[in-house]
Design a protein around this motif. Structure first.
Motif, mmCIF file in Angstrom:
data_model
loop_
_atom_site.group_PDB
_atom_site.id
_atom_site.type_symbol
_atom_site.label_atom_id
_atom_site.label_comp_id
_atom_site.label_asym_id
_atom_site.label_seq_id
_atom_site.Cartn_x
_atom_site.Cartn_y
_atom_site.Cartn_z
ATOM 1 N N ILE A 179 7.609 4.319 1.265
ATOM 2 C CA ILE A 179 8.685 3.346 1.451
ATOM 3 C C ILE A 179 9.584 3.295 0.220
ATOM 4 O O ILE A 179 10.816 3.346 0.318
ATOM 5 C CB ILE A 179 8.093 1.957 1.755
ATOM 6 C CG1 ILE A 179 7.486 1.938 3.166
ATOM 7 C CG2 ILE A 179 9.164 0.868 1.628
ATOM 8 C CD1 ILE A 179 6.761 0.659 3.497
ATOM 9 N N LEU A 180 8.977 3.204 -0.958
ATOM 10 C CA LEU A 180 9.778 3.120 -2.179
ATOM 11 C C LEU A 180 10.531 4.418 -2.440
ATOM 12 O O LEU A 180 11.674 4.408 -2.907
ATOM 13 C CB LEU A 180 8.888 2.790 -3.374
ATOM 14 C CG LEU A 180 8.194 1.427 -3.376
ATOM 15 C CD1 LEU A 180 7.499 1.198 -4.718
ATOM 16 C CD2 LEU A 180 9.168 0.297 -3.090
ATOM 17 N N ASP A 181 9.903 5.539 -2.129
ATOM 18 C CA ASP A 181 10.515 6.836 -2.421
ATOM 19 C C ASP A 181 11.756 7.081 -1.570
ATOM 20 O O ASP A 181 12.639 7.849 -1.948
ATOM 21 C CB ASP A 181 9.494 7.948 -2.186
ATOM 22 C CG ASP A 181 9.964 9.279 -2.759
ATOM 23 O OD1 ASP A 181 10.440 9.293 -3.911
ATOM 24 O OD2 ASP A 181 9.875 10.288 -2.049
ATOM 25 N N ALA A 182 11.841 6.424 -0.411
ATOM 26 C CA ALA A 182 12.990 6.606 0.489
ATOM 27 C C ALA A 182 14.090 5.594 0.218
ATOM 28 O O ALA A 182 14.963 5.384 1.053
ATOM 29 C CB ALA A 182 12.534 6.499 1.945
ATOM 30 N N ASN A 183 14.078 4.973 -0.969
ATOM 31 C CA ASN A 183 15.045 3.910 -1.254
ATOM 32 C C ASN A 183 16.472 4.439 -1.250
ATOM 33 O O ASN A 183 16.725 5.613 -1.543
ATOM 34 C CB ASN A 183 14.725 3.254 -2.596
ATOM 35 C CG ASN A 183 15.215 4.075 -3.779
ATOM 36 O OD1 ASN A 183 16.361 3.942 -4.206
ATOM 37 N ND2 ASN A 183 14.339 4.945 -4.304
ATOM 38 N N ASP A 184 17.388 3.557 -0.920
ATOM 39 C CA ASP A 184 18.818 3.856 -0.928
ATOM 40 C C ASP A 184 19.478 2.907 -1.919
ATOM 41 O O ASP A 184 19.748 1.753 -1.610
ATOM 42 C CB ASP A 184 19.395 3.657 0.477
ATOM 43 C CG ASP A 184 20.884 3.932 0.551
ATOM 44 O OD1 ASP A 184 21.431 4.470 -0.430
ATOM 45 O OD2 ASP A 184 21.495 3.602 1.582
ATOM 46 N N ASP A 185 19.695 3.392 -3.160
ATOM 47 C CA ASP A 185 20.217 2.534 -4.230
ATOM 48 C C ASP A 185 19.353 1.291 -4.422
ATOM 49 O O ASP A 185 19.858 0.192 -4.649
ATOM 50 C CB ASP A 185 21.660 2.110 -3.930
ATOM 51 C CG ASP A 185 22.664 3.161 -4.368
ATOM 52 O OD1 ASP A 185 22.244 4.159 -4.985
ATOM 53 O OD2 ASP A 185 23.858 2.982 -4.085
ATOM 54 N N GLY A 186 18.045 1.466 -4.293
ATOM 55 C CA GLY A 186 17.129 0.350 -4.503
ATOM 56 C C GLY A 186 16.819 -0.452 -3.267
ATOM 57 O O GLY A 186 15.931 -1.311 -3.285
ATOM 58 N N LEU A 187 17.536 -0.204 -2.157
ATOM 59 C CA LEU A 187 17.248 -0.895 -0.904
ATOM 60 C C LEU A 187 16.203 -0.113 -0.120
ATOM 61 O O LEU A 187 16.282 1.115 -0.016
ATOM 62 C CB LEU A 187 18.510 -1.043 -0.061
ATOM 63 C CG LEU A 187 19.527 -2.089 -0.518
ATOM 64 C CD1 LEU A 187 20.712 -2.089 0.422
ATOM 65 C CD2 LEU A 187 18.896 -3.468 -0.573
ATOM 66 N N VAL A 188 15.237 -0.825 0.443
ATOM 67 C CA VAL A 188 14.194 -0.160 1.217
ATOM 68 C C VAL A 188 13.972 -0.918 2.517
ATOM 69 O O VAL A 188 14.306 -2.098 2.644
ATOM 70 C CB VAL A 188 12.863 -0.077 0.431
ATOM 71 C CG1 VAL A 188 13.032 0.719 -0.845
ATOM 72 C CG2 VAL A 188 12.322 -1.462 0.126
ATOM 73 N N ALA A 189 13.403 -0.222 3.480
ATOM 74 C CA ALA A 189 13.025 -0.825 4.754
ATOM 75 C C ALA A 189 11.726 -0.181 5.193
ATOM 76 O O ALA A 189 11.384 0.921 4.754
ATOM 77 C CB ALA A 189 14.118 -0.610 5.804
ATOM 78 N N GLY A 190 10.985 -0.856 6.060
ATOM 79 C CA GLY A 190 9.721 -0.297 6.515
ATOM 80 C C GLY A 190 8.949 -1.291 7.347
ATOM 81 O O GLY A 190 9.475 -2.333 7.773
ATOM 82 N N HIS A 191 7.676 -0.986 7.581
ATOM 83 C CA HIS A 191 6.825 -1.856 8.387
ATOM 84 C C HIS A 191 6.658 -3.203 7.688
ATOM 85 O O HIS A 191 6.419 -3.258 6.471
ATOM 86 C CB HIS A 191 5.457 -1.199 8.594
ATOM 87 C CG HIS A 191 4.618 -1.891 9.624
ATOM 88 N ND1 HIS A 191 3.899 -3.033 9.346
ATOM 89 C CD2 HIS A 191 4.403 -1.604 10.931
ATOM 90 C CE1 HIS A 191 3.261 -3.419 10.434
ATOM 91 N NE2 HIS A 191 3.554 -2.570 11.412
ATOM 92 N N PRO A 192 6.773 -4.311 8.420
ATOM 93 C CA PRO A 192 6.693 -5.635 7.785
ATOM 94 C C PRO A 192 5.432 -5.848 6.955
ATOM 95 O O PRO A 192 5.487 -6.448 5.875
ATOM 96 C CB PRO A 192 6.753 -6.597 8.983
ATOM 97 C CG PRO A 192 7.502 -5.841 10.030
ATOM 98 C CD PRO A 192 7.101 -4.413 9.855
ATOM 99 N N ALA A 193 4.281 -5.362 7.443
ATOM 100 C CA ALA A 193 3.035 -5.565 6.696
ATOM 101 C C ALA A 193 3.066 -4.819 5.366
ATOM 102 O O ALA A 193 2.624 -5.344 4.328
ATOM 103 C CB ALA A 193 1.845 -5.107 7.536
#
Length: 333
Positions: free
Chosen positions: A12-26
């Protein structure tokens, strides 16, 4: 502070976009509890990495060299960072293939939208582009104008490969207007003008309605436009006041107007079918040279052809195959 990232958290962190991330809520909740993320109120459904988050990601990358950029299969486009990836796929799922930004009317209805930084990167990647406008004196960019972005062929290819979305060129239908129209709406009891009807409701003649019925069977209503003798290319939901103008009249729409309207609608990047008479086809062809005009004969014959196309999926798909071939032939000229 030291943090041991789980495989999911690291991804999740590695796929960040200028520090913004998204992913599974848990997974996001776990990263938040570790102090690696905070909610991002400016962009729905995303979180922003904290300083500890960047530190943890940097440590993980050092311990796992090469893991953050997995090799892609030959011919497969590299995966974009999280929000850019989501934005391209969101556009691919839309009828108009527009990348939703904050100014998109759909976002006011609760749909997801993407920040300017994401739009800028998608434009720079070539996966989406703006459309020209009449006042442009030269080629302009998204950064100069902030205009809506629409998927390019490269963007559609990315969505097919990376999102398994069956997206292709838009299928646009243009239909001729009609002489018979609704009467002027008049005024209400207080003398205020009543609203004009939408273009899709204005024309009530049998010939036009037969064209419209076939168009409705051919494509989505958002991709149907009416060729008006006065206004040019008009979407179905545009309010129009009744008028009495033909292509032979001095007030008729100019070919230059059609040219800019076609460019603004991105018809160069669409398969286009025209339903109507040859006079309107002749008006449109200089601006849309790949236009397919499958109808022939008089109005009665054309009404019959429209009825058969409306009821026969094979006829409709045959028309679209011809339209796609015409587009491809003109694209290589």
């Amino acid at each position: 502070m030291s943090h041991g990232l789980s495989p999911t958290g690291a991804k999740i962190l590695d796929a960040n976009d200028d520090g913004l991330v998204a992913g599974h809520p848990a997974a996001l909740a776990k990263l938040m509890s570790d102090g690696l993320l905070v909610p991002c109120t400016a962009d729905r459904g995303t979180h922003r990495m904290t300083e500890d988050g960047w530190t943890a990601l940097g440590a993980w990358r050092k311990q796992n060299p090469g893991r953050s950029a997995p090799a892609d299969a030959p011919g497969v486009l590299p995966k974009l960072p999280g929000r850019q990836h989501e934005a391209v796929l969101a556009a691919a799922r839309r009828t108009d293939q527009r990348v939703p930004g904050q100014d998109d009317p759909a976002c006011r209805a609760g749909e997801a939208w993407f920040r300017g930084s994401t739009l800028r990167k998608i434009a720079a990647s070539g996966y989406a582009t703006i459309r020209p406008e009449p006042h442009d004196k030269s080629e302009v960019t998204w950064e100069e104008t902030g205009r809506p972005l629409y998927l390019t062929e490269a963007g559609r290819l990315y969505a097919r490969q990376r999102g398994n979305i069956a997206v292709h060129r838009r299928r646009v239908v243009v239909i001729a207007c009609g002489k018979k129209k609704l009467p002027a709406p008049g005024v209400d009891e207080y003398g205020n003008p009543l609203p004009d009807p939408q273009a899709g409701d204005l024309y009530i003649g049998d010939y036009h309605r037969s064209l419209r019925a076939a168009a409705d069977a051919l494509t989505d209503s958002a991709l149907i436009f009416i060729a008006s003798a006065l206004h040019g290319l008009v979407p179905l939901d545009r309010p129009l006041h009744p008028y009495d103008v033909t292509l032979k009249d001095e007030e008729a729409v100019a070919p230059e107007t059609i040219l800019w309207q076609a460019a603004g609608l991105g018809l160069d990047d669409a398969d286009v079918i025209f339903l109507g008479g040859q006079d309107y086809a002749a008006l449109l062809l200089p601006s849309v040279p790949h236009l397919l005009a499958p109808l022939a004969g008089g109005m009665g014959e054309q009404r019959g052809q429209c009825a058969r196309a409306r009821d026969n999926a094979g006829i409709r798909e045959g028309w679209w195959k011809k339209a796609a071939t015409l587009h491809d032939e003109h694209a290589v000229r």
